[in-house]
Motif scaffolding. Sequence first.
Motif, PDB file in Angstrom:
ATOM      1  N   PRO A  93       0.832  -1.219   0.000  1.00 50.24           N
ATOM      2  CA  PRO A  93       0.000   0.000   0.000  1.00 50.24           C
ATOM      3  C   PRO A  93       0.858   1.257   0.000  1.00 50.24           C
ATOM      4  N   ALA A  94       0.299   2.323  -0.545  1.00 48.05           N
ATOM      5  CA  ALA A  94       1.061   3.569  -0.677  1.00 48.05           C
ATOM      6  C   ALA A  94       1.379   4.184   0.674  1.00 48.05           C
ATOM      7  N   ASP A  95       0.491   3.994   1.665  1.00 44.49           N
ATOM      8  CA  ASP A  95       0.743   4.615   2.966  1.00 44.49           C
ATOM      9  C   ASP A  95       1.787   3.879   3.789  1.00 44.49           C
ATOM     10  N   SER A  96       2.358   2.799   3.253  1.00 44.16           N
ATOM     11  CA  SER A  96       3.428   2.093   3.968  1.00 44.16           C
ATOM     12  C   SER A  96       4.806   2.674   3.677  1.00 44.16           C
ATOM     13  N   ILE A  97       4.903   3.671   2.808  1.00 45.14           N
ATOM     14  CA  ILE A  97       6.188   4.280   2.466  1.00 45.14           C
ATOM     15  C   ILE A  97       6.604   5.213   3.594  1.00 45.14           C
ATOM     16  N   SER A  98       7.753   4.952   4.188  1.00 44.97           N
ATOM     17  CA  SER A  98       8.266   5.774   5.283  1.00 44.97           C
ATOM     18  C   SER A  98       9.782   5.811   5.198  1.00 44.97           C
ATOM     19  N   LEU A  99      10.386   6.658   6.021  1.00 41.80           N
ATOM     20  CA  LEU A  99      11.845   6.786   6.011  1.00 41.80           C
ATOM     21  C   LEU A  99      12.524   5.503   6.458  1.00 41.80           C
ATOM     22  N   ASP A 100      11.905   4.784   7.400  1.00 39.77           N
ATOM     23  CA  ASP A 100      12.471   3.531   7.897  1.00 39.77           C
ATOM     24  C   ASP A 100      11.554   2.386   7.469  1.00 39.77           C
ATOM     25  N   PRO A 101      11.893   1.651   6.418  1.00 40.56           N
ATOM     26  CA  PRO A 101      11.008   0.551   5.986  1.00 40.56           C
ATOM     27  C   PRO A 101      10.972  -0.610   6.953  1.00 40.56           C
ATOM     28  N   ASN A 102      11.965  -0.728   7.851  1.00 40.21           N
ATOM     29  CA  ASN A 102      11.960  -1.816   8.833  1.00 40.21           C
ATOM     30  C   ASN A 102      10.957  -1.586   9.959  1.00 40.21           C
ATOM     31  N   TYR A 103      10.351  -0.397   9.999  1.00 38.40           N
ATOM     32  CA  TYR A 103       9.389  -0.112  11.053  1.00 38.40           C
ATOM     33  C   TYR A 103       8.132  -0.971  10.909  1.00 38.40           C
ATOM     34  N   ILE A 104       7.795  -1.334   9.669  1.00 40.39           N
ATOM     35  CA  ILE A 104       6.590  -2.131   9.428  1.00 40.39           C
ATOM     36  C   ILE A 104       6.819  -3.551   9.935  1.00 40.39           C
ATOM     37  N   GLY A 105       5.881  -4.054  10.713  1.00 34.87           N
ATOM     38  CA  GLY A 105       5.979  -5.404  11.245  1.00 34.87           C
ATOM     39  C   GLY A 105       6.650  -5.511  12.591  1.00 34.87           C
ATOM     40  N   THR A 106       7.115  -4.386  13.147  1.00 32.62           N
ATOM     41  CA  THR A 106       7.745  -4.446  14.457  1.00 32.62           C
ATOM     42  C   THR A 106       6.687  -4.382  15.564  1.00 32.62           C
ATOM     43  N   VAL A 107       7.103  -4.708  16.766  1.00 32.34           N
ATOM     44  CA  VAL A 107       6.212  -4.715  17.923  1.00 32.34           C
ATOM     45  C   VAL A 107       6.386  -3.413  18.687  1.00 32.34           C
ATOM     46  N   ASP A 108       5.272  -2.760  18.983  1.00 35.60           N
ATOM     47  CA  ASP A 108       5.303  -1.521  19.756  1.00 35.60           C
ATOM     48  C   ASP A 108       5.374  -1.878  21.235  1.00 35.60           C
ATOM     49  N   LYS A 109       6.533  -1.662  21.849  1.00 38.59           N
ATOM     50  CA  LYS A 109       6.720  -2.019  23.250  1.00 38.59           C
ATOM     51  C   LYS A 109       5.971  -1.092  24.201  1.00 38.59           C
ATOM     52  N   ARG A 110       5.470   0.025  23.710  1.00 38.56           N
ATOM     53  CA  ARG A 110       4.733   0.944  24.567  1.00 38.56           C
ATOM     54  C   ARG A 110       3.293   0.507  24.790  1.00 38.56           C
ATOM     55  N   SER A 111       2.829  -0.519  24.081  1.00 31.16           N
ATOM     56  CA  SER A 111       1.426  -0.915  24.179  1.00 31.16           C
ATOM     57  C   SER A 111       1.076  -1.386  25.581  1.00 31.16           C
ATOM     58  N   ASN A 112       2.007  -2.046  26.275  1.00 28.66           N
ATOM     59  CA  ASN A 112       1.729  -2.499  27.633  1.00 28.66           C
ATOM     60  C   ASN A 112       1.541  -1.322  28.589  1.00 28.66           C
ATOM     61  N   ASP A 113       2.290  -0.239  28.343  1.00 22.19           N
ATOM     62  CA  ASP A 113       2.159   0.921  29.212  1.00 22.19           C
ATOM     63  C   ASP A 113       0.859   1.673  28.976  1.00 22.19           C
ATOM     64  N   LYS A 114       0.330   1.573  27.763  1.00 23.52           N
ATOM     65  CA  LYS A 114      -0.878   2.314  27.437  1.00 23.52           C
ATOM     66  C   LYS A 114      -2.146   1.595  27.901  1.00 23.52           C
ATOM     67  N   ARG A 115      -2.046   0.331  28.269  1.00 25.53           N
ATOM     68  CA  ARG A 115      -3.228  -0.388  28.717  1.00 25.53           C
ATOM     69  C   ARG A 115      -3.710   0.160  30.076  1.00 25.53           C
ATOM     70  N   LEU A 116      -5.032   0.207  30.247  1.00 25.21           N
ATOM     71  CA  LEU A 116      -5.610   0.752  31.469  1.00 25.21           C
ATOM     72  C   LEU A 116      -5.502  -0.259  32.610  1.00 25.21           C
ATOM     73  N   LYS A 117      -5.114   0.226  33.760  1.00 27.61           N
ATOM     74  CA  LYS A 117      -5.035  -0.603  34.946  1.00 27.61           C
ATOM     75  C   LYS A 117      -6.391  -0.606  35.663  1.00 27.61           C
ATOM     76  N   PRO A 118      -6.629  -1.549  36.598  1.00 22.60           N
ATOM     77  CA  PRO A 118      -7.914  -1.571  37.330  1.00 22.60           C
ATOM     78  C   PRO A 118      -8.209  -0.273  38.056  1.00 22.60           C
ATOM     79  N   SER A 119      -7.172   0.391  38.591  1.00 19.44           N
ATOM     80  CA  SER A 119      -7.406   1.676  39.263  1.00 19.44           C
ATOM     81  C   SER A 119      -7.891   2.741  38.284  1.00 19.44           C
ATOM     82  N   ASP A 120      -7.349   2.707  37.035  1.00 21.40           N
ATOM     83  CA  ASP A 120      -7.799   3.662  36.028  1.00 21.40           C
ATOM     84  C   ASP A 120      -9.250   3.411  35.648  1.00 21.40           C
ATOM     85  N   LEU A 121      -9.636   2.131  35.564  1.00 23.66           N
ATOM     86  CA  LEU A 121     -11.025   1.812  35.239  1.00 23.66           C
ATOM     87  C   LEU A 121     -11.971   2.308  36.333  1.00 23.66           C
TER      88      LEU A 121
END
Length: 527
Positions: free
Chosen positions: A417-445
Amino acid sequence: MGKFTGKNGTIERENTAKFERGLGDYKKSSKFSRDKKLKHGLRKVDNQYKEAVLSAASTEMLLQEDVGYLEAEGMEKTYKFKQDEIKTAVDQSTSNKALDLKLNEFGPYTLDYSRNGTHLLIGGQKGHIASMDWRRGELKSELHLGETVNAVKYLQNEQFFAVAQKKYTFIYDHEGTELHRMKQHIEVKHLEFLPYHYLLATAGNTGFLKYQDVSTGVLVNEIRTKLGPTLAMRQNPWNAIIHLGSATGVVSLWSPSSNEPLVKIQSCRGPVKSLAIDRSGNYMAVAGADKSLKIWDVRNYKELYSYHTPTPASSLNISDTGLLSVSWGPHVTIWKDAFKQKQNSPYMNHLIPGSRIQNIRNVPFEDILGVGHSTGVTNLIVPGAGEANFDALEINPYETAKQRQETEVRSLMQKLPADSISLDPNYIGTVDKRSNDKRLKPSDLRDLASKDTDDEKKLLPRADVKGKNSALRRHLRKKQQNVIDQRKMRIEANLKKEKDLRANKLRKEQGLPEERELLGPALSRFK
């Protein structure tokens, strides 16, 4: 020494580092995920990657072809060797590839080679177009358009090519039949084709960069660069980013997913005459009207070396092995190892007397440099310019018609797809390690739940006030009564809640039972 765990246990090889992907410190690992299914998939991808690296490292011993350069003896200099001397020293097949087409009427000529290097497309500025199998000497199609030709470009293979003419851009097939007239691409001076995305990029006097999907016919994006007419354009083969050179000396980097430049580099003091990017995407050569030739490191956007040309360079090109070719006036100068250290003397020189060179292009997988000039097209023999070991599954210079058809179908199915063109092509398919930090905790709920109850408490019934009912309000209400959007639905829900609260309050004041009690236990559950 690289160490990998394969099916047969741990395998150590010394040459695995060159076949690994340039991911830096990051490595795909399943430890970043808590999902068992995702973790299993990531572990499977890791194992496939390790097996691919081991397979490539183990087959390196089968690649026996070496790149051969000119070697001088004693006090000789390689740039003093003439083409006639080289022709007599090489084999007959290589000597036959050094063709020289004398075309004095419709020049100057611009040229382009197909991705596998088997076909040559030439375009004369006065309207002459020809597509040919230059190795066999077979002319496939020839056109006399009768108007100015600014640029020519092969598309996914030699079956289709694009021509930027005086006003519009046209697409022709291998027989010279006009297939499309792209009216949205006006006054185009430069053409680039992105083979993995099937995008045709155009730029010219209008100052717009346009991306056309040639597989679906959709105009993907139309970007106003705000930098004036485009004087030079090349694509980075590593990440498919388009580099544009302007009259202010600025080189800007563009992606179809962004309407603003990703990077802007002040490369030279005068207008940019030509650009070239090497196959690895790490280095860029920029030629300016101030007679400068500068080498830039695209990874950190720093200038490495600077050269001076006798006259402003007209065209630049970098071969698969890293040879930098520069044309200025009737001369062609070729530099070796120009990205590693400052060079004092060139690798090769060639003069085409009485002719101005328009552009130069290296033939893929061949030690040939094509030169388009005002009196025709000339192929120069440049030892060491071609890639000796090619991947036939990627690009095959000896493919049959059946293999070409299968390759085209496969590439269409795997189109990016055209929107996959970026300066770093290796970025596609990597795992975002920040996703665990963004998840809501029970206190936040719990905080969110308490916030919702506070909002409900703030919603108190208001007095029923009648507003003015003017003719303008009636007209607007009639015009908007059939329009349903999120705001209207939210307002209606709040009004209904206010109405129910007001009715309950009125019943309590009058001592009447609630509506739930009037309905009874059987019907109140439907309320």
